[in-house]
Design an enzyme around this catalytic site. Structure first.
Site, PDB file in Angstrom:
ATOM      1  CB  SER B  63      -1.047   0.027   1.111  1.00  0.00           C
ATOM      2  OG  SER B  63      -2.044  -0.960   0.832  1.00  0.00           O
ATOM      3  CG  HIS B  68       2.147  15.409   4.395  1.00  0.00           C
ATOM      4  ND1 HIS B  68       2.346  15.615   3.054  1.00  0.00           N
ATOM      5  CD2 HIS B  68       1.224  14.428   4.478  1.00  0.00           C
ATOM      6  CE1 HIS B  68       1.562  14.810   2.360  1.00  0.00           C
ATOM      7  NE2 HIS B  68       0.868  14.065   3.202  1.00  0.00           N
ATOM      8  CB  CYS B  83      -3.202  -4.742   2.342  1.00  0.00           C
ATOM      9  SG  CYS B  83      -2.263  -4.784   0.834  1.00  0.00           S
TER      10      CYS B  83
END
Lengths: 150, 150
Positions: B63, B68, B83
């Site tokens: 995934s 940030h 996953c």
């Protein structure tokens, strides 16, 4: 300033196999969502998995947007993470829904970065369903009730 | 199968300005986390903002991972979405913490894609703090209590 970012995690159920497995289609859905939601695209990376499924990540001036699809399950996991007030994450979700046409959508709204007096930072969850899905779910519940009643 | 993905949204507070503004350092933190958590990197995109801050997105076979940073606030917003069962998202978070050294961390654990009998799909929130931060917070509360008592 109170919170830094709005983060919507969106689970979409009941999408079409071909829709979710079509990289060009999903890319154009993402780019349309970015544009309509007033976001600025800085980089875009994607990957097509075999035999099915794909991932696309949009790096935005406002943070990021991502999608992971599981065509065999009709399922897509979407994230829309934005900071600042000029973009519209809800609009991005609406655009993606109009492209992917899920029967059921679960949106979890997470507020990221608490720098103020938010009294309740708990995630909020919202589920929506198409009428067809609702009828089918109700039908299934009635059948299950009748079979138990026997 | 019960759920598709584990998604940890991690808010890190009280990191150093220089740490969060150093693209090479954050990139190496991400790549170390990917490796140690047994994830497979497929693509990596990043952007350095001016005057400060950066974004990095790792596209994984499992995934994605994103960061940030807001150096002016000592704040970093991290996401680890995986996953499958062979990778260790908690390990990835531990590695990133060891690099970024936050004073306070808030982890929200969201289970994505419900295809089974999970009885409680509500997000779980966990907050951890360094002893120094805890002492400072307690000190601030005591001072606030004393000033009210006057």
């Amino acid at each position: 300033m109170k919170i830094i970012g709005k983060h919507l995690t969106v689970d979409m159920y009941g999408c079409g196999f071909d829709t979710l497995d079509n990289l060009e289609f999903v890319k154009s859905a993402m780019l349309t969502a970015v544009r309509e939601a007033n976001m600025t695209l800085l980089d875009f990376s994607y990957y097509k998995f075999e035999p099915q499924g794909l991932t696309a990540l949009a790096l935005l001036a406002e943070s990021h947007m991502s999608i992971h699809t599981y065509p065999e399950l009709g399922y897509a996991a979407v994230d829309v993470f934005t900071c600042g007030d000029h973009s519209r994450p809800d609009k991005a979700v609406a655009v993606l829904k109009s492209f992917l046409r899920p029967e059921k959508t679960k949106i979890t709204n997470i507020r990221r970065g608490d720098f103020g007096s938010e009294s309740d930072m708990k995630p909020k969850v919202k589920v929506s369903m198409t009428p067809l899905r609702r009828v089918r779910n109700t039908g299934a519940r009635v059948l299950s009730f009748l079979s138990r009643a026997k």
